[in-house]
Design a protein around this motif. Sequence first.
Motif, PDB file in Angstrom:
ATOM      1  N   LEU A  36      50.888  46.470  43.630  1.00  0.00           N
ATOM      2  CA  LEU A  36      51.943  46.086  42.695  1.00  0.00           C
ATOM      3  C   LEU A  36      51.912  44.589  42.402  1.00  0.00           C
ATOM      4  O   LEU A  36      51.440  43.793  43.206  1.00  0.00           O
ATOM      5  CB  LEU A  36      53.319  46.439  43.268  1.00  0.00           C
ATOM      6  N   SER A  39      56.644  40.849  41.068  1.00  0.00           N
ATOM      7  CA  SER A  39      57.974  41.244  40.585  1.00  0.00           C
ATOM      8  C   SER A  39      58.278  42.701  40.933  1.00  0.00           C
ATOM      9  O   SER A  39      59.417  43.053  41.239  1.00  0.00           O
ATOM     10  CB  SER A  39      58.081  41.022  39.080  1.00  0.00           C
ATOM     11  N   GLU A  40      57.274  43.545  40.903  1.00  0.00           N
ATOM     12  CA  GLU A  40      57.456  44.954  41.256  1.00  0.00           C
ATOM     13  C   GLU A  40      57.627  45.126  42.766  1.00  0.00           C
ATOM     14  O   GLU A  40      58.342  46.012  43.213  1.00  0.00           O
ATOM     15  CB  GLU A  40      56.251  45.772  40.776  1.00  0.00           C
ATOM     16  N   LYS A  43      61.281  44.672  43.924  1.00  0.00           N
ATOM     17  CA  LYS A  43      62.092  45.860  43.633  1.00  0.00           C
ATOM     18  C   LYS A  43      61.755  47.001  44.582  1.00  0.00           C
ATOM     19  O   LYS A  43      62.643  47.729  45.031  1.00  0.00           O
ATOM     20  CB  LYS A  43      61.876  46.298  42.180  1.00  0.00           C
TER      21      LYS A  43
END
Length: 133
Positions: A36, A39-40, A43
Amino acid sequence: RTNGSAVRRQLFELEHGRCSLCNFDAHTFFQRFKVLKASERRKAIEKTPLRSLSWKQKQALIEKPTEGAMWQADHITPVAEGGGECGLENYRTLCTPCHWKETQKLQHRLKLKIGKGTKDIRTFFKVAQSERK
């Protein structure tokens, strides 16, 4: 002394990186997580037990993910309570948050043991003073 990386490999063969307490599949999560974008990753962490890690730990995972930061080979009977130099039967897989919680419980137990049977230092001085009289 047991080689930690050898224990992790053997434990992985048995438990596949799945936490024995909360059932979080840290290995599968890591395989998906490492590909990923940053930013992913942030999350993704928030949807797992890893969300309870400190900000610094989460940041380190986001910047440079390692599987070793997601799960631990934990002594079922802690070394401090006689579980050292053991076989694989005394190990279990714990995700890092569960390992932290178990370590906190151990530290609490050890503090209680230290306090048992110890005397208040003031008692010692009272005895010493009465002997001088």
